[in-house]
Motif scaffolding. Sequence first.
Motif, PDB file in Angstrom:
ATOM      1  N   GLU A   1       9.252  -6.858  -2.337  1.00  0.00           N
ATOM      2  CA  GLU A   1       9.187  -5.169  -2.468  1.00  0.00           C
ATOM      3  C   GLU A   1       9.834  -4.486  -1.589  1.00  0.00           C
ATOM      4  OE1 GLU A   1       5.044  -4.418  -3.513  1.00  0.00           O
ATOM      5  OE2 GLU A   1       4.708  -6.558  -3.977  1.00  0.00           O
ATOM      6  N   GLY A   2      10.137  -4.721  -0.204  1.00  0.00           N
ATOM      7  CA  GLY A   2      10.576  -4.078   0.665  1.00  0.00           C
ATOM      8  C   GLY A   2       9.538  -3.093   1.200  1.00  0.00           C
ATOM      9  N   VAL A   3       9.676  -2.393   2.196  1.00  0.00           N
ATOM     10  CA  VAL A   3       8.658  -1.545   2.883  1.00  0.00           C
ATOM     11  C   VAL A   3       9.189  -0.161   3.367  1.00  0.00           C
ATOM     12  CG1 VAL A   3       7.330  -1.682   5.095  1.00  0.00           C
ATOM     13  CG2 VAL A   3       7.666  -3.668   3.868  1.00  0.00           C
ATOM     14  N   SER A   4       8.335   0.563   3.173  1.00  0.00           N
ATOM     15  CA  SER A   4       8.334   2.084   3.351  1.00  0.00           C
ATOM     16  C   SER A   4       7.006   2.596   3.988  1.00  0.00           C
ATOM     17  CB  SER A   4       9.160   2.983   2.418  1.00  0.00           C
ATOM     18  OG  SER A   4       7.877   3.071   1.212  1.00  0.00           O
ATOM     19  N   GLY A   5       6.944   4.002   4.499  1.00  0.00           N
ATOM     20  CA  GLY A   5       5.605   4.069   4.826  1.00  0.00           C
ATOM     21  C   GLY A   5       4.473   4.047   3.955  1.00  0.00           C
ATOM     22  N   GLU A   6       4.331   4.746   2.680  1.00  0.00           N
ATOM     23  CA  GLU A   6       3.248   4.711   1.811  1.00  0.00           C
ATOM     24  C   GLU A   6       3.343   3.219   1.022  1.00  0.00           C
ATOM     25  OE1 GLU A   6       1.003   6.803   0.957  1.00  0.00           O
ATOM     26  OE2 GLU A   6       1.497   7.591   2.920  1.00  0.00           O
ATOM     27  N   GLN A   7       4.414   2.654   1.087  1.00  0.00           N
ATOM     28  CA  GLN A   7       4.158   1.563   0.349  1.00  0.00           C
ATOM     29  C   GLN A   7       3.776   0.360   1.248  1.00  0.00           C
ATOM     30  OE1 GLN A   7       8.271   0.030  -0.608  1.00  0.00           O
ATOM     31  NE2 GLN A   7       7.564  -1.430  -2.189  1.00  0.00           N
ATOM     32  N   ALA A   8       3.942   0.589   2.674  1.00  0.00           N
ATOM     33  CA  ALA A   8       3.363  -0.176   3.414  1.00  0.00           C
ATOM     34  C   ALA A   8       1.995  -0.308   3.644  1.00  0.00           C
ATOM     35  CB  ALA A   8       3.789   0.013   4.952  1.00  0.00           C
ATOM     36  N   ARG A   9       1.426   0.973   3.496  1.00  0.00           N
ATOM     37  CA  ARG A   9      -0.027   1.325   3.345  1.00  0.00           C
ATOM     38  C   ARG A   9      -0.656   0.796   1.963  1.00  0.00           C
ATOM     39  NH1 ARG A   9      -4.115   4.342   1.600  1.00  0.00           N
ATOM     40  NH2 ARG A   9      -5.678   5.276   3.295  1.00  0.00           N
ATOM     41  N   ALA A  10      -0.034   0.716   1.063  1.00  0.00           N
ATOM     42  CA  ALA A  10      -0.433   0.362  -0.346  1.00  0.00           C
ATOM     43  C   ALA A  10      -0.728  -1.124  -0.495  1.00  0.00           C
ATOM     44  CB  ALA A  10       0.564   0.802  -1.280  1.00  0.00           C
ATOM     45  N   ILE A  11       0.275  -1.721   0.219  1.00  0.00           N
ATOM     46  CA  ILE A  11       0.398  -3.251   0.204  1.00  0.00           C
ATOM     47  C   ILE A  11      -0.673  -3.668   1.307  1.00  0.00           C
ATOM     48  CG2 ILE A  11       1.625  -5.331   1.319  1.00  0.00           C
ATOM     49  CD1 ILE A  11       4.456  -3.878   0.273  1.00  0.00           C
ATOM     50  N   LEU A  12      -0.811  -3.117   2.375  1.00  0.00           N
ATOM     51  CA  LEU A  12      -1.864  -3.442   3.364  1.00  0.00           C
ATOM     52  C   LEU A  12      -3.237  -3.264   2.670  1.00  0.00           C
ATOM     53  CD1 LEU A  12      -2.667  -4.585   5.984  1.00  0.00           C
ATOM     54  CD2 LEU A  12      -2.399  -2.304   6.977  1.00  0.00           C
ATOM     55  N   ARG A  13      -3.358  -2.172   2.073  1.00  0.00           N
ATOM     56  CA  ARG A  13      -4.755  -1.748   1.293  1.00  0.00           C
ATOM     57  C   ARG A  13      -5.223  -2.875   0.300  1.00  0.00           C
ATOM     58  NH1 ARG A  13      -6.840   0.543  -2.983  1.00  0.00           N
ATOM     59  NH2 ARG A  13      -8.805   1.772  -2.935  1.00  0.00           N
ATOM     60  N   GLU A  14      -4.390  -3.314  -0.472  1.00  0.00           N
ATOM     61  CA  GLU A  14      -4.441  -4.338  -1.479  1.00  0.00           C
ATOM     62  C   GLU A  14      -4.738  -5.608  -0.962  1.00  0.00           C
ATOM     63  OE1 GLU A  14      -1.218  -4.433  -4.373  1.00  0.00           O
ATOM     64  OE2 GLU A  14      -1.266  -2.424  -4.762  1.00  0.00           O
ATOM     65  N   GLU A  15      -3.904  -5.999   0.217  1.00  0.00           N
ATOM     66  CA  GLU A  15      -4.270  -7.451   0.580  1.00  0.00           C
ATOM     67  C   GLU A  15      -5.513  -7.379   1.496  1.00  0.00           C
ATOM     68  OE1 GLU A  15      -2.683  -9.980  -0.181  1.00  0.00           O
ATOM     69  OE2 GLU A  15      -1.140  -9.062  -1.383  1.00  0.00           O
ATOM     70  N   LEU A  16      -5.954  -6.298   2.109  1.00  0.00           N
ATOM     71  CA  LEU A  16      -7.184  -6.435   2.883  1.00  0.00           C
ATOM     72  C   LEU A  16      -8.436  -6.290   2.035  1.00  0.00           C
ATOM     73  CD1 LEU A  16      -6.374  -3.719   5.920  1.00  0.00           C
ATOM     74  CD2 LEU A  16      -7.088  -6.366   6.063  1.00  0.00           C
ATOM     75  N   ILE A  17      -8.272  -5.625   0.793  1.00  0.00           N
ATOM     76  CA  ILE A  17      -9.261  -5.543  -0.104  1.00  0.00           C
ATOM     77  C   ILE A  17      -9.560  -7.126  -0.856  1.00  0.00           C
ATOM     78  CG2 ILE A  17     -10.037  -4.791  -2.534  1.00  0.00           C
ATOM     79  CD1 ILE A  17      -8.577  -2.012  -1.598  1.00  0.00           C
ATOM     80  N   THR A  18      -8.172  -7.725  -1.140  1.00  0.00           N
ATOM     81  CA  THR A  18      -8.396  -8.887  -1.550  1.00  0.00           C
ATOM     82  C   THR A  18      -9.356  -9.752  -0.584  1.00  0.00           C
ATOM     83  OG1 THR A  18      -6.367  -8.793  -2.885  1.00  0.00           O
ATOM     84  CG2 THR A  18      -7.128 -11.028  -2.502  1.00  0.00           C
TER      85      THR A  18
END
Length: 393
Positions: free
Chosen positions: A158-175
């Motif tokens: 998916e690649g990484v940007s500021g907000e995208q990095a936060r969204a990815i990290l949030r989803e994976e931590l919740i999982t």
Amino acid sequence: MLTSQLVPLLADAALIAIIAVIVVLVAGTTGLVVTRQRRTRELPAPTPPAPLDTGERVEPKVGEDAEEPRDTPTRTLEDTELPTLEKPESAQGRLVRLRAKLARSQSSLGKGLLALLSRDKLDEEAWEDIETTLITADVGVTPTQELVERLRTRVRVEGVSGEQARAILREELITLVDPTLDRSLKVDRKDGKPAVVMVVGVNGTGKTTTVGKLARVLVAEDKHVVLGAADTFRAAAADQLQTWGERVGVRTVRGPEGGDPASIAFDAVKQGIDESADVVLVDTAGRLHTKIGLMDELGKVKRVIEKTAEVDEVLLVIDATTGQNGLTQARVFAEVINVTGLVLTKLDGTAKGGIVIAVQRELGVPVKLVGLGEGADDLAPFEAEQFVDALLD
């Protein structure tokens, strides 16, 4: 001639003697009567017998009795000062406040990860730094490796940007925290009996305080609660628990210091049944997880309670600041007694938020409550998404 003269003289003498005797008798009788009258006046008047309860109406006395002033004025119900009970904070308000506390104390984990993920180039050194950050935060080795692998895959795709990095990290931590776990507390009556919750843990984790705070949470939900002070070995433990109960109007069942904890737990449950309570919270003595005899006693307490009612919850209290040592404690307790939920205390201190993930993974048991301060209402139900959002705020 002589004889005729003596006869009148003897008669006169006899008459005088008779008169003298009569005078003496009269004087003695009069003195006796006067003495008796004087003594009678000196003696107190006898108390009249209390009237028999014949069912007839007794009229109130009048005269001097009615004019006698009362020692104290009559008090009415309005004049009587009743103890003021505290009103515990609602669950929603408590969650909002706790989330703000968690964000202030744990944001370093989230900020550190976001800073690393937002780098222009994520090379092996960057991924090693991410892994180190997670392990340092007590996430645990295995969960850390899983999280890093998933992040690597998503960043590649998916690649990484500021907000995208936060969204990815949030989803994976919740999982990783696993929102699918059942975190509800079983505190409802069942089969005409109250729910029974045992609270266990080692010394110094805040176990008794947690019981008191949990009572407040339940009272705020309009639950009828009974407390069982089965910690009979720690000085003033029962007093501490009773004070928590009195603040919100909750009864505490206690016994003598050094008494049998199982007996007190049994009495508390019986009291809860008699009162038709919703839930009975049983505080147990702190157990060193290295002492087999003390740990076995927990099993005895549970068995004795189950002679009367089912134990619905066994909550293990863990001091979040103990890190990996808390995992060792949890493992031993789980082997001795069937732990159904975890309570993490002191998350507002030097604790790292990753302990939530590690202890759940270790035991397969959900974190149900978290404590984030010394305040009376600093205990709240644990929610995976709110916890992760607080980390990333």
